[in-house]
Write a protein that holds these residues in place. Structure first.
Motif, PDB file in Angstrom:
ATOM      1  N   VAL A  93     -45.602 -45.071   9.081  1.00 50.17           N
ATOM      2  CA  VAL A  93     -46.530 -44.958   7.756  1.00 50.17           C
ATOM      3  C   VAL A  93     -46.544 -43.274   7.549  1.00 50.17           C
ATOM      4  CG1 VAL A  93     -48.609 -45.355   6.735  1.00 50.17           C
ATOM      5  CG2 VAL A  93     -47.404 -47.413   7.674  1.00 50.17           C
ATOM      6  N   TRP A  94     -47.104 -42.978   8.556  1.00 47.88           N
ATOM      7  CA  TRP A  94     -47.335 -41.366   8.471  1.00 47.88           C
ATOM      8  C   TRP A  94     -46.170 -40.632   8.050  1.00 47.88           C
ATOM      9  CZ3 TRP A  94     -50.366 -37.223   8.496  1.00 47.88           C
ATOM     10  CH2 TRP A  94     -49.980 -35.868   9.293  1.00 47.88           C
ATOM     11  N   VAL A  95     -45.051 -41.059   8.710  1.00 48.72           N
ATOM     12  CA  VAL A  95     -43.893 -40.144   8.291  1.00 48.72           C
ATOM     13  C   VAL A  95     -43.452 -40.449   6.653  1.00 48.72           C
ATOM     14  CG1 VAL A  95     -41.231 -40.251   8.433  1.00 48.72           C
ATOM     15  CG2 VAL A  95     -42.440 -40.285  10.596  1.00 48.72           C
ATOM     16  N   TRP A  96     -43.655 -41.688   6.203  1.00 45.31           N
ATOM     17  CA  TRP A  96     -43.429 -42.123   4.697  1.00 45.31           C
ATOM     18  C   TRP A  96     -44.314 -41.248   4.069  1.00 45.31           C
ATOM     19  CZ3 TRP A  96     -47.522 -44.967   2.296  1.00 45.31           C
ATOM     20  CH2 TRP A  96     -47.037 -45.380   1.098  1.00 45.31           C
ATOM     21  N   TRP A  97     -45.676 -41.349   4.402  1.00 39.04           N
ATOM     22  CA  TRP A  97     -46.651 -40.652   3.400  1.00 39.04           C
ATOM     23  C   TRP A  97     -46.404 -39.338   3.520  1.00 39.04           C
ATOM     24  CZ3 TRP A  97     -51.327 -37.512   4.950  1.00 39.04           C
ATOM     25  CH2 TRP A  97     -52.015 -37.334   4.008  1.00 39.04           C
ATOM     26  N   ARG A  98     -45.845 -38.480   4.441  1.00 39.21           N
ATOM     27  CA  ARG A  98     -45.791 -37.075   4.301  1.00 39.21           C
ATOM     28  C   ARG A  98     -44.212 -36.719   3.456  1.00 39.21           C
ATOM     29  NH1 ARG A  98     -47.038 -33.956   9.061  1.00 39.21           N
ATOM     30  NH2 ARG A  98     -44.922 -33.692   9.689  1.00 39.21           N
ATOM     31  N   GLY A  99     -43.445 -37.445   3.247  1.00 40.94           N
ATOM     32  CA  GLY A  99     -41.876 -37.329   2.827  1.00 40.94           C
ATOM     33  C   GLY A  99     -42.358 -37.337   1.132  1.00 40.94           C
ATOM     34  N   ASP A 100     -41.552 -36.842   0.326  1.00 41.32           N
ATOM     35  CA  ASP A 100     -41.645 -36.652  -1.184  1.00 41.32           C
ATOM     36  C   ASP A 100     -40.419 -37.391  -1.413  1.00 41.32           C
ATOM     37  OD1 ASP A 100     -44.121 -35.403  -1.295  1.00 41.32           O
ATOM     38  OD2 ASP A 100     -43.083 -33.770  -0.815  1.00 41.32           O
ATOM     39  N   GLY A 101     -40.064 -38.550  -1.835  1.00 41.51           N
ATOM     40  CA  GLY A 101     -39.021 -39.385  -2.100  1.00 41.51           C
ATOM     41  C   GLY A 101     -38.557 -38.761  -3.610  1.00 41.51           C
TER      42      GLY A 101
ATOM     43  N   ASP B 170     -45.294 -28.725   1.930  1.00 38.44           N
ATOM     44  CA  ASP B 170     -46.191 -27.856   2.664  1.00 38.44           C
ATOM     45  C   ASP B 170     -46.828 -28.719   3.854  1.00 38.44           C
ATOM     46  OD1 ASP B 170     -46.302 -25.932   0.997  1.00 38.44           O
ATOM     47  OD2 ASP B 170     -47.930 -26.415  -0.382  1.00 38.44           O
ATOM     48  N   GLN B 171     -46.860 -30.074   3.707  1.00 36.02           N
ATOM     49  CA  GLN B 171     -47.328 -30.760   4.666  1.00 36.02           C
ATOM     50  C   GLN B 171     -46.551 -30.990   6.050  1.00 36.02           C
ATOM     51  OE1 GLN B 171     -49.159 -34.326   5.429  1.00 36.02           O
ATOM     52  NE2 GLN B 171     -49.237 -34.918   3.419  1.00 36.02           N
ATOM     53  N   THR B 172     -45.194 -30.961   5.876  1.00 33.58           N
ATOM     54  CA  THR B 172     -44.349 -30.857   7.006  1.00 33.58           C
ATOM     55  C   THR B 172     -44.138 -29.538   7.561  1.00 33.58           C
ATOM     56  OG1 THR B 172     -42.372 -30.868   5.916  1.00 33.58           O
ATOM     57  CG2 THR B 172     -43.186 -32.948   6.294  1.00 33.58           C
ATOM     58  N   GLN B 173     -44.045 -28.812   6.715  1.00 36.49           N
ATOM     59  CA  GLN B 173     -43.652 -27.147   7.249  1.00 36.49           C
ATOM     60  C   GLN B 173     -42.447 -27.285   7.609  1.00 36.49           C
ATOM     61  OE1 GLN B 173     -45.065 -24.059   6.808  1.00 36.49           O
ATOM     62  NE2 GLN B 173     -46.405 -25.228   5.379  1.00 36.49           N
ATOM     63  N   PHE B 174     -41.453 -27.962   7.211  1.00 39.56           N
ATOM     64  CA  PHE B 174     -40.138 -28.432   7.432  1.00 39.56           C
ATOM     65  C   PHE B 174     -39.430 -26.853   7.607  1.00 39.56           C
ATOM     66  CE2 PHE B 174     -35.812 -30.348   6.942  1.00 39.56           C
ATOM     67  CZ  PHE B 174     -35.424 -30.237   8.318  1.00 39.56           C
ATOM     68  N   VAL B 175     -38.614 -26.614   8.253  1.00 31.33           N
ATOM     69  CA  VAL B 175     -37.904 -25.208   8.181  1.00 31.33           C
ATOM     70  C   VAL B 175     -36.646 -25.635   7.088  1.00 31.33           C
ATOM     71  CG1 VAL B 175     -38.321 -24.500  10.369  1.00 31.33           C
ATOM     72  CG2 VAL B 175     -36.239 -25.738  10.063  1.00 31.33           C
ATOM     73  N   GLY B 176     -36.001 -26.763   7.378  1.00 28.39           N
ATOM     74  CA  GLY B 176     -35.055 -26.989   6.255  1.00 28.39           C
ATOM     75  C   GLY B 176     -33.538 -27.064   6.648  1.00 28.39           C
ATOM     76  N   ALA B 177     -32.712 -27.294   5.903  1.00 21.31           N
ATOM     77  CA  ALA B 177     -31.261 -27.278   6.333  1.00 21.31           C
ATOM     78  C   ALA B 177     -30.899 -26.040   6.491  1.00 21.31           C
ATOM     79  CB  ALA B 177     -30.476 -28.258   5.337  1.00 21.31           C
ATOM     80  N   ALA B 178     -31.007 -25.199   5.624  1.00 17.35           N
ATOM     81  CA  ALA B 178     -30.374 -23.717   5.406  1.00 17.35           C
ATOM     82  C   ALA B 178     -30.551 -23.026   6.884  1.00 17.35           C
ATOM     83  CB  ALA B 178     -30.982 -22.784   4.458  1.00 17.35           C
ATOM     84  N   GLY B 205     -41.519 -26.801  17.387  1.00 14.66           N
ATOM     85  CA  GLY B 205     -42.762 -26.600  17.005  1.00 14.66           C
ATOM     86  C   GLY B 205     -42.962 -27.093  15.732  1.00 14.66           C
ATOM     87  N   PRO B 206     -44.197 -26.599  14.962  1.00 16.12           N
ATOM     88  CA  PRO B 206     -44.396 -27.345  13.913  1.00 16.12           C
ATOM     89  C   PRO B 206     -43.409 -27.212  12.620  1.00 16.12           C
ATOM     90  CG  PRO B 206     -46.024 -25.910  14.382  1.00 16.12           C
ATOM     91  CD  PRO B 206     -45.011 -25.591  15.307  1.00 16.12           C
ATOM     92  N   GLY B 207     -42.844 -28.157  12.000  1.00 16.94           N
ATOM     93  CA  GLY B 207     -41.954 -28.045  11.036  1.00 16.94           C
ATOM     94  C   GLY B 207     -40.490 -27.910  11.381  1.00 16.94           C
ATOM     95  N   GLY B 208     -40.664 -28.217  12.726  1.00 14.28           N
ATOM     96  CA  GLY B 208     -38.897 -28.289  13.428  1.00 14.28           C
ATOM     97  C   GLY B 208     -38.170 -29.336  12.935  1.00 14.28           C
ATOM     98  N   ILE B 209     -36.857 -29.487  13.781  1.00  6.51           N
ATOM     99  CA  ILE B 209     -35.777 -30.321  13.460  1.00  6.51           C
ATOM    100  C   ILE B 209     -36.308 -31.812  13.381  1.00  6.51           C
ATOM    101  CG2 ILE B 209     -35.111 -30.615  15.812  1.00  6.51           C
ATOM    102  CD1 ILE B 209     -32.308 -30.019  14.476  1.00  6.51           C
ATOM    103  N   HIS B 210     -37.306 -32.277  14.049  1.00  5.88           N
ATOM    104  CA  HIS B 210     -37.859 -33.628  13.857  1.00  5.88           C
ATOM    105  C   HIS B 210     -38.412 -33.987  12.570  1.00  5.88           C
ATOM    106  CE1 HIS B 210     -41.035 -31.115  15.112  1.00  5.88           C
ATOM    107  NE2 HIS B 210     -41.725 -31.702  14.407  1.00  5.88           N
TER     108      HIS B 210
END
Ligand code: FES
Lengths: 258, 250
Positions: A93-101, B170-178, B205-210
């Protein structure tokens, strides 16, 4: 000069000590692997057990009996079923909530699957909550009375809305597992190549078909079988029988005298 | 030129980073081979809206005009595209232009992509060869690996893959595909390999590949056809091996 160096050293050391270690990688990957084992493994076991309904009431109840007789069944349930499913569901649920479909903007297949994986996850979660509450905790206790197993499911799905929910829940769970397996292989780097991923996707689609048709067939066997007495009635019948038996040869003799 | 055709372009405008936004419509004469940047230049020459109101030229980033600098990505008819390679004739009209949504707007169609560059720094997306003495020639790279790596070297840091990524926020801070593509590139380079553990650590770390949800939009949108999902998968495997083997060797 020296002061500057000292200040720099202080700044870098304090930056290190204040930074709390980020464990999101661990928890996210744990979510991923828990979906395969034990949650996915349990789904396979569960569908396999349920398929005994195809062989009839007795076969099904006997199979359930085998499970209830597992040593330390409660600990097994908690460690391999409840905790992993609860973790997988809540973290999901946490994963779902953080994504922007954004499938409306970018309706590519992969993006559809991304959204579907989230929706089926939510549906499956709702279904499992209902299913576990109704079959495991409510009504006649199944672990102590394995012989009500078939009847319990049959009377539950005799209500059309519940039957429909079972079908939807089953399909959601099978989809979520099959596609989740593909995602697992891709994200953990087991299948990086484009061609390999494509082949694996077909294999997972086949798995989805096999699992969901096995589940649907079991469900159909239960709903089309001759209607069993209600679980409560079965329980009463059983206790009358055991009372008759416990009264010994005297009681038996009385009955035969008639 | 009363007989020549015109195209209608609706642009989302915003004068300041936090200011309100509004839409303005422009009409520009259609020329063969005209692209979005060309149209924006024509608007700059004569910044008058379709209603005849005088306005200021539209701000946008562009440099190379041949899809190699990566500065001109914007949302064209609801989809991110490089403005310099978006031909007007191939677009549905009226054309709608908006800035990319995942980056802060500087002004009009111009966005601030600093986050991308910060993340490239986070994973050390380079090969350290500077020193106080000559390090000599590096190790040889096989022809095969050169060819595989070349795809990833074509990244222009345009940010399209980030714009379409459902996990880039902003929430995930994901680094992204590039950024993951660049990790793939530098980790496979014989000299870059020496810093691979540091890059992989950063991705833990935060926003990493996961944070990747494997929606695969990145690989669909990439203007350079970089096999980004393959990079994510390969780097995902590298990170896993790094973690598991590191744990066992501790
Ligand atoms: S202007 Fe350089 S990529 Fe478009």
């Amino acid at each position: 000069m020296k002061l500057n160096e000292a200040r720099l050293a202080f700044m870098s050391s304090s930056a290190e000590s204040t930074a709390s270690p980020d464990r999101s990688f661990f928890w996210r990957r744990l979510h991923s692997v828990s979906g395969v084992f034990p949650v996915g493994a349990f789904l396979l076991e569960h569908l396999y057990t349920n398929s005994y309904a195809i062989n009839g009431v007795e076969a099904y109840n006997e199979k359930v009996r085998g499970l209830t007789e597992l040593p330390m069944v409660l600990i097994l349930e908690i460690a391999f079923i409840y905790i992993p499913i609860a973790y997988h569901a809540l973290y999901g649920v946490w994963v779902w909530w953080r994504g922007d479909g954004n499938v409306t903007h970018y309706p590519w297949t992969g993006n559809w699957m991304y959204s579907l994986q989230r929706w089926t996850g939510l549906v499956t979660m709702a279904y499992i909550a209902f299913h576990v509450w109704e079959q495991r905790f409510a009504g006649v206790h199944i672990i102590e009375n394995y012989f009500v197993a078939f009847s319990k499911v049959q009377h539950s799905i005799a209500r059309p809305a519940v039957h429909a929910f079972y079908v939807v829940g089953l399909l959601s769970a099978c989809f979520h597992f099959a596609y989740g397996l593909w995602l697992f292989a891709c994200k953990w780097g087991f299948a990086p190549g484009r061609a390999a991923q494509k082949k694996l996707l077909w294999a997972c689609a086949a798995l989805f078909l096999v699992l969901s048709s096995a589940g649907l067939m079991s469900l159909r066997s239960i709903s089309t079988a001759p209607l069993q007495p209600r679980p409560e009635e079965l329980l009463k019948m059983r206790s009358q029988k055991s009372v008759a038996r416990s009264q010994g040869p005297e009681a038996a003799g009385k009955r035969s005298a008639f | 030129m009363a007989d020549s055709k015109t195209v209608e372009i609706r642009i989302k405008r915003q004068l300041t980073p936090d200011g309100p936004s509004r839409r303005e419509t422009f009409r520009v004469p259609l020329r063969p081979g005209l692209n979005i940047i060309g149209a924006l230049m024509m608007i700059a020459e004569n910044p008058v809206t379709a209603e005849g109101r005088q306005t200021v030229p539209v701000s946008y980033d562009a440099n190379c005009l041949e899809e190699v600098c990566g500065s001109c990505a914007m949302v064209i008819n609801g989809k991110v595209h490089m403005a310099c390679s978006a031909l007007i004739e191939r677009l549905d009209q009226p054309i709608r232009l908006e800035p990319m949504s995942r980056f802060p707007v500087v002004r009009d169609l111009q966005v601030d992509r600093s986050r991308l560059f910060r993340d490239l720094q986070r994973v050390k997306a380079w090969i350290p060869i500077d020193g106080t003495y000559d390090l000599g020639p590096g190790p040889r790279m096989s022809q095969r690996e050169q060819e595989a790596a070349y795809h990833f070297a074509r990244c222009i840091s345009c940010g399209s893959c980030l714009e379409v990524c459902p996990q880039y926020n902003d929430q995930t801070q994901f680094v992204g595909a590039a950024v993951l593509g660049q990790v793939r590139l530098f980790n496979s380079h014989p000299t870059g390999q020496m810093n691979a553990p540091e890059r992989l650590e950063a991705l833990l770390g935060p926003g990493g590949i996961h944070e990747c949800g494997y929606a695969q939009n990145c690989v669909e949108i990439c203007p350079k056809d970089i096999p980004l999902t393959q990079a994510i998968s390969e780097v995902g495997g590298q990170v896993m091996r790094h973690v598991l083997l590191g744990f066992l060797r501790k």
